[in-house]
Write a protein that holds these residues in place. Structure first.
Motif, short mmCIF file in Angstrom:
data_model
loop_
_atom_site.label_atom_id
_atom_site.label_comp_id
_atom_site.label_asym_id
_atom_site.label_seq_id
_atom_site.Cartn_x
_atom_site.Cartn_y
_atom_site.Cartn_z
N LEU A 54 37.79 31.54 29.61
CA LEU A 54 38.83 31.35 30.61
C LEU A 54 39.05 32.64 31.38
O LEU A 54 38.66 33.73 30.95
CB LEU A 54 40.14 30.91 29.96
CG LEU A 54 40.10 29.67 29.05
CD1 LEU A 54 41.49 29.33 28.55
CD2 LEU A 54 39.48 28.48 29.77
N THR A 55 39.72 32.50 32.51
CA THR A 55 40.08 33.67 33.32
C THR A 55 41.56 33.62 33.65
O THR A 55 42.15 32.54 33.76
CB THR A 55 39.25 33.71 34.63
OG1 THR A 55 39.55 34.92 35.34
CG2 THR A 55 39.56 32.52 35.52
N GLY A 65 60.16 42.61 29.76
CA GLY A 65 59.29 42.77 28.61
C GLY A 65 58.46 41.56 28.27
O GLY A 65 57.82 41.52 27.21
N VAL A 66 58.44 40.55 29.14
CA VAL A 66 57.68 39.32 28.88
C VAL A 66 56.67 39.09 30.00
O VAL A 66 57.00 39.22 31.18
CB VAL A 66 58.61 38.09 28.77
CG1 VAL A 66 57.80 36.81 28.60
CG2 VAL A 66 59.58 38.27 27.61
N VAL A 67 55.44 38.77 29.63
CA VAL A 67 54.39 38.44 30.58
C VAL A 67 53.97 36.99 30.37
O VAL A 67 53.77 36.55 29.24
CB VAL A 67 53.17 39.38 30.41
CG1 VAL A 67 51.94 38.80 31.08
CG2 VAL A 67 53.47 40.75 30.97
N ARG A 68 53.85 36.26 31.48
CA ARG A 68 53.36 34.88 31.44
C ARG A 68 51.99 34.85 32.12
O ARG A 68 51.81 35.40 33.21
CB ARG A 68 54.32 33.94 32.16
CG ARG A 68 53.76 32.53 32.35
CD ARG A 68 54.81 31.57 32.88
NE ARG A 68 55.53 32.10 34.03
CZ ARG A 68 56.62 31.54 34.56
NH1 ARG A 68 57.12 30.45 34.01
NH2 ARG A 68 57.20 32.09 35.60
N LEU A 69 51.02 34.20 31.47
CA LEU A 69 49.66 34.13 31.98
C LEU A 69 49.26 32.68 32.21
O LEU A 69 49.49 31.81 31.36
CB LEU A 69 48.67 34.75 30.99
CG LEU A 69 48.91 36.21 30.58
CD1 LEU A 69 47.91 36.60 29.51
CD2 LEU A 69 48.83 37.14 31.78
N ARG A 70 48.65 32.44 33.35
CA ARG A 70 48.03 31.15 33.64
C ARG A 70 46.53 31.34 33.46
O ARG A 70 45.94 32.26 34.04
CB ARG A 70 48.35 30.69 35.06
CG ARG A 70 47.70 29.36 35.46
CD ARG A 70 48.03 29.02 36.91
NE ARG A 70 47.31 27.85 37.37
CZ ARG A 70 47.78 26.60 37.31
NH1 ARG A 70 48.99 26.37 36.81
NH2 ARG A 70 47.06 25.59 37.77
N LEU A 71 45.90 30.49 32.64
CA LEU A 71 44.50 30.61 32.30
C LEU A 71 43.75 29.37 32.77
O LEU A 71 44.21 28.24 32.56
CB LEU A 71 44.32 30.76 30.78
CG LEU A 71 45.13 31.87 30.11
CD1 LEU A 71 45.00 31.77 28.60
CD2 LEU A 71 44.69 33.24 30.60
N GLU A 72 42.58 29.57 33.38
CA GLU A 72 41.78 28.46 33.86
C GLU A 72 40.32 28.67 33.46
O GLU A 72 39.88 29.80 33.24
CB GLU A 72 41.89 28.32 35.38
CG GLU A 72 43.30 28.03 35.88
CD GLU A 72 43.37 27.87 37.38
OE1 GLU A 72 42.32 27.64 38.01
OE2 GLU A 72 44.48 27.99 37.94
N ALA A 73 39.56 27.57 33.38
CA ALA A 73 38.14 27.66 33.05
C ALA A 73 37.39 28.40 34.16
O ALA A 73 37.72 28.28 35.34
CB ALA A 73 37.57 26.26 32.86
N LEU A 74 36.38 29.15 33.75
CA LEU A 74 35.60 29.92 34.73
C LEU A 74 34.97 29.02 35.78
O LEU A 74 34.86 29.40 36.95
CB LEU A 74 34.51 30.73 34.02
CG LEU A 74 34.97 31.78 32.99
CD1 LEU A 74 33.77 32.50 32.41
CD2 LEU A 74 35.93 32.77 33.63
N SER A 77 36.49 23.62 35.32
CA SER A 77 36.42 22.33 34.63
C SER A 77 37.74 22.00 33.93
O SER A 77 38.59 22.86 33.71
CB SER A 77 35.28 22.34 33.61
OG SER A 77 35.49 23.35 32.64
N GLU A 78 37.88 20.73 33.57
CA GLU A 78 39.07 20.25 32.88
C GLU A 78 39.13 20.84 31.47
O GLU A 78 38.11 20.95 30.78
CB GLU A 78 39.04 18.73 32.82
CG GLU A 78 40.31 18.08 32.33
CD GLU A 78 40.26 16.57 32.42
OE1 GLU A 78 39.60 15.95 31.55
OE2 GLU A 78 40.84 16.01 33.37
N LEU A 79 40.32 21.20 31.04
CA LEU A 79 40.51 21.81 29.72
C LEU A 79 40.87 20.76 28.69
O LEU A 79 41.40 19.69 29.02
CB LEU A 79 41.62 22.87 29.80
CG LEU A 79 41.36 24.03 30.75
CD1 LEU A 79 42.59 24.93 30.83
CD2 LEU A 79 40.14 24.83 30.32
N PRO A 80 40.61 21.04 27.40
CA PRO A 80 40.99 20.10 26.35
C PRO A 80 42.49 19.81 26.35
O PRO A 80 43.31 20.68 26.66
CB PRO A 80 40.58 20.84 25.06
CG PRO A 80 39.49 21.77 25.49
CD PRO A 80 39.87 22.20 26.87
N SER A 81 42.84 18.60 26.00
CA SER A 81 44.25 18.20 25.99
C SER A 81 44.99 18.87 24.83
O SER A 81 44.39 19.36 23.88
CB SER A 81 44.36 16.68 25.87
OG SER A 81 43.81 16.25 24.63
#
Length: 354
Positions: A54-55, A65-74, A77-81
């Motif tokens: 993922l990227t 002090g909190v970081v939120r990350l959005r991750l997507e497939a390189l 493609s659709e990610l596992p449910s």
């Protein structure tokens, strides 16, 4: 103790109206909510061995002090449910593996969302996330898997402390859409340090927000006493909070807990371990982990979390009675394997396939 601040906002101010929530969840393959058995942390939890590349496509700071990350497939493609309560194992650039709850929308198959608080005196994982996981960084991710599943029910009580709100967020969306009765107590050191507070407040009058610098510590006994007696109780946050919730419920009611780290394990006795393929027998003192003893002889043995969460150090057991202390293996896996970072021997000797 000062009275907690309770927010009762108009329905139009909500992030999603109840009607919209129902439409959104009804369109998801995860709805209706499956009738899951009562979860036991680690044992029987659905475990995934999928490794994804993922990227980081978005990085925000929802609180101090909190970081939120959005991750997507390189490849997009659709990610596992996944289901509410699930988490990911992030393999960080250094090789450390850390677990973070999914706090986005289960219906969003294009991305995963996680959030983490910086722990200044921690073991380095959260600092690496904060300092190195910038947008466009690629990383490996295992999962999702769920050891904190949302059981089917008609009423729920949620208690979250600080970053412990992350696994609770998707649960709130699901139970609101189902029409179930629910209420939430959300505490933290201050409003500025409480992630997703805006979203939580917009959910309406069933939310009680308790910033400690304004209201003191939450009155858990009163909150739980005034909750439906048959409600499923979910709690995530620091150990003292979860211990207090368990104590306030009293005998006969067991909360569903998601711990940041495993509880302190009782001390173990010394034992021997035979490394069958290596032809070596080692002494494991009472104050040393089996992993540490093995790595003194076989430094190439893999490990990561050292807390019984990630599974990196899992080894096959050929002989001996295992004292399982992990938060991961299924009952079937426990028959002939163990996580040597935390688990020990109930007898005098173990034989490992090493």
């Amino acid at each position: 103790m000062r009275r907690a601040t309770t927010f009762a906002l108009a329905a139009g101010a909500a992030l999603l109206t109840r009607r919209a929530l129902r439409r959104r969840i009804a369109a998801s393959p995860l709805w209706p909510m499956p009738a899951l058995e009562e979860p036991v942390s680690g044992r029987g939890a659905r475990r995934s061995t999928i490794t994804l590349k993922l990227t980081v496509t978005e990085r925000t700071e929802p609180a101090e002090g909190v970081v939120r990350l959005r991750l997507e497939a390189l490849d997009g493609s659709e990610l596992p449910s996944w289901e509410p309560g699930a988490h990911l194992d992030l393999v960080l650039p250094s090789g450390l593996v850390r677990q973070y709850s999914l706090c986005g929308d289960p219906a969003d198959r294009a991305s995963y969302t996680v959030a983490t608080r910086l722990i200044e005196d921690g073991r380095g994982g959260s600092r690496e996330v904060h300092e190195q996981l910038q947008e466009a960084v690629e990383l490996s991710v295992r999962g999702p898997r769920n050891r904190f599943p949302l059981v089917a029910g008609t009423s729920y009580v949620f208690v979250a402390g600080g970053i412990g709100i992350t696994p609770i967020l998707p649960m709130l969306t699901a139970v609101e859409a189902s029409g179930a009765d629910w209420r939430l107590l959300y505490g933290g050191r201050s409003r500025a340090t409480m992630p997703f507070l805006d979203e939580i407040e917009k959910l309406g009058g069933r939310v009680t927000v308790v910033p400690e610098d304004e209201c003191g510590l939450p009155d858990l006994a009163s909150f739980l006493t005034n909750s439906p007696s048959g409600a499923a109780v979910y709690c995530c946050g620091p150990d003292p909070l979860m211990d207090a919730v368990t104590a306030a419920l009293g005998p006969g009611r067991t909360p569903h807990l998601e711990r940041f780290a495993p509880g302190a394990a009782p001390a173990g006795a010394a034992f021997e371990v035979e490394l069958r393929r290596s032809g070596r027998t080692l002494a494991v003192p009472a104050d040393k982990s089996l992993l540490a003893a093995v790595r003194e002889e076989l430094p190439g043995v893999s490990y990561s979390c050292e807390q019984g969460f990630c599974g990196t150090c899992q080894q096959r057991v050929l002989e001996g009675e295992i004292d399982h202390r992990d938060e991961l293996l299924t009952d079937a896996e426990r028959d002939n394997s163990m996580l040597i970072c935390v688990s020990r021997c109930l007898g005098k000797k173990l034989v490992l396939d090493l």
